[in-house]
Design a protein around this motif. Structure first.
Motif, mmCIF file in Angstrom:
data_model
loop_
_atom_site.group_PDB
_atom_site.id
_atom_site.type_symbol
_atom_site.label_atom_id
_atom_site.label_comp_id
_atom_site.label_asym_id
_atom_site.label_seq_id
_atom_site.Cartn_x
_atom_site.Cartn_y
_atom_site.Cartn_z
ATOM 1 N N HIS A 14 0.630 -1.404 0.132
ATOM 2 C CA HIS A 14 -0.042 -0.292 -0.047
ATOM 3 C C HIS A 14 0.722 1.127 0.019
ATOM 4 O O HIS A 14 0.493 2.579 -0.915
ATOM 5 N N THR A 106 -4.099 -8.007 -2.251
ATOM 6 C CA THR A 106 -4.973 -7.587 -1.236
ATOM 7 C C THR A 106 -5.966 -8.414 -0.930
ATOM 8 O O THR A 106 -6.018 -8.901 -0.800
ATOM 9 N N SER A 144 -5.759 -0.460 0.261
ATOM 10 C CA SER A 144 -5.836 -0.747 1.667
ATOM 11 C C SER A 144 -7.799 -0.764 0.780
ATOM 12 O O SER A 144 -7.619 0.570 -0.063
#
Length: 173
Positions: A14, A106, A144
């Motif tokens: 991120h 993710t 994120s």
């Protein structure tokens, strides 16, 4: 791998992705916020950011051999049977959270076209709603679900190309 695909490397995180986006798009607008998992939750947090909201779905075919990241206008209703037929695929269903992590690095709620930066094996096909072709800015989560950035669509498409992915635009009816 495609001609523009990066060499095998460690996954981007991120913070690294945010830094890259700030470098490539000076003055990029973004918001840090509490974790969101749905479009409805996100609507309540960053209405002041410019850009088009999108829904992103990681889909897989019946055998789990084909993965698709569908990026559609937030208001678009997606019929997976029609989409499968349009793509010449077997039945499509949602990929699991484990597949989301394994393929794109993710978490649930953070999926966006930016996630493809971590698909160095080019396992996931980006499919974009043709309705998004004319937009200037797209709201994206940079790996994120606690941050949203207004990313220039040209930069987003350049990043897809650089990662070795070819965006396929389709009309979703």
């Amino acid at each position: 791998m495609g001609p523009n695909a990066p060499a095998t490397r460690e996954r981007v995180g991120h913070e690294e992705l945010v830094a890259l986006l700030k470098l490539r798009q000076p003055g990029i607008q973004y918001r840090s916020h509490e974790a969101v998992f749905t479009c409805e939750q996100a609507d309540q947090l960053f209405d002041d950011l410019p850009g088009t909201k999108a829904k992103n779905l990681l889909l897989k075919d019946r055998k789990g051999n084909r993965y698709i990241l569908l990026c559609a206008a937030e208001s678009r209703r997606v019929d997976l049977k029609i989409l499968a037929s349009t793509l010449g695929s077997s039945r499509l269903s949602m990929a699991t959270n484990e597949e989301l992590e394994r393929l794109l690095g993710t978490e649930s709620g953070a999926l966006s076209l930016l996630s493809l930066i971590n698909d160095t094996q080019l396992r996931v096909e980006p499919i974009l709603d043709a309705e998004l072709a004319q937009i200037d800015l797209m709201l994206c989560h940079p790996l994120s679900n606690r941050c949203t950035m207004a990313v220039d669509m040209r930069l987003l498409l350049q990043m897809l190309d650089h990662s070795g992915h070819s965006a396929r635009w389709i009309a979703l009816n």
